[in-house]
Design an enzyme around this catalytic site. Sequence first.
Site, PDB file in Angstrom:
ATOM      1  N   SER A 100       0.872  -1.174   0.000  1.00 40.84           N
ATOM      2  CA  SER A 100       0.000   0.000   0.000  1.00 40.84           C
ATOM      3  C   SER A 100       0.909   1.223   0.000  1.00 40.84           C
ATOM      4  O   SER A 100       1.443   1.604   1.042  1.00 40.84           O
ATOM      5  CB  SER A 100      -0.911   0.007   1.237  1.00 40.84           C
ATOM      6  OG  SER A 100      -1.837  -1.048   1.173  1.00 40.84           O
ATOM      7  N   LYS A 175      -6.479   1.552  -4.269  1.00 43.37           N
ATOM      8  CA  LYS A 175      -6.397   0.878  -2.969  1.00 43.37           C
ATOM      9  C   LYS A 175      -6.640   1.861  -1.829  1.00 43.37           C
ATOM     10  O   LYS A 175      -7.402   1.578  -0.885  1.00 43.37           O
ATOM     11  CB  LYS A 175      -5.025   0.216  -2.808  1.00 43.37           C
ATOM     12  CG  LYS A 175      -4.709  -0.315  -1.401  1.00 43.37           C
ATOM     13  CD  LYS A 175      -5.658  -1.423  -0.970  1.00 43.37           C
ATOM     14  CE  LYS A 175      -5.380  -1.912   0.439  1.00 43.37           C
ATOM     15  NZ  LYS A 175      -4.114  -2.619   0.595  1.00 43.37           N
ATOM     16  N   LYS A 244      -2.631   4.714   8.055  1.00 52.09           N
ATOM     17  CA  LYS A 244      -1.655   5.072   7.021  1.00 52.09           C
ATOM     18  C   LYS A 244      -2.323   5.171   5.656  1.00 52.09           C
ATOM     19  O   LYS A 244      -2.109   6.123   4.898  1.00 52.09           O
ATOM     20  CB  LYS A 244      -0.543   4.038   6.982  1.00 52.09           C
ATOM     21  CG  LYS A 244       0.561   4.345   5.978  1.00 52.09           C
ATOM     22  CD  LYS A 244       1.208   3.093   5.437  1.00 52.09           C
ATOM     23  CE  LYS A 244       0.271   2.372   4.477  1.00 52.09           C
ATOM     24  NZ  LYS A 244       0.914   1.227   3.796  1.00 52.09           N
TER      25      LYS A 244
END
Length: 295
Positions: A100, A175, A244
Amino acid sequence: MMKIGFIGLGMMGNPMAHLLAQTGHTLAVMDLNAATAARFAAEHAGASVAGELKDFGDADIVITMLPDSNAVEAVVLGNAGKPGLLSILKKGATLIDMSSAEPMRSRKLAQTLQDKGLQYLDAPVSGGVKRAVDGTLAIMVGGDAAVLAQCEPVLKTLGKNVTHVGQHGAGHAMKALNNYVSAAGLVATVEALQVGQSFGLDPEIMVAILNSSTGKNNTTENKAKQFMLSGAYNSGFSLALMAKDLGIAMGLGESVGFDMPLGDEVLQIWRDANEALGKGADHTEMYRYFRNRKQ
């Protein structure tokens, strides 16, 4: 068959590498914890440990499953005077970043690799540990369609749905935005369950009704009873990683000049929860965080 390198044997990376080891490809693995890589190789016939990045020099594909862009760039560009994959991989090899990461940085990294005759796909995943184990992850891919076509058989070992979403960085953008929607839905679900219980509603019944009504979402279907009401809090995806990813989504909005007021509020909630619950908290512990806030 291909020579594949896999870097990052965490909760997601380990079962993904396991599936690749079953395919007959030549597989070399690396992890920050050398013992983890050694154990994986011992448990998988035909797999070997890459003790240094140079051991990936003859790989056709190297897959990274790392925490963030900083970690990816350290591996690709080099770190502390040590060469990275950029100067190690053979011409025409492909780096597939399934981490990610930050979309804008991924775009820049892709160009750097292309300038050296290397190929790049950003191909982050969604579905959690359970779907990593059974090979049914959703994989969103950014990059050239022709490169994806070459790598698709490998990716389909790991995911049921492999979708090309655009050029370099598009996978990482998708994502981050997916996790923003998921995180916002989780907070809404948790708030509703806490208010309902305070009023006297049975949370088990609430979840059942939500799942048969318009409030149904990923949290109500796959997390509320399984990990929250049960008190298990062991979905396998950390609260810190969700925070995050939300930060990446908000940064993406800012980079394209789009204000995200709801996103800003959701991000602050997750950051506050992460600070309160501490390192290692599962993201489903948001339920416990809200329960304790009421008290």
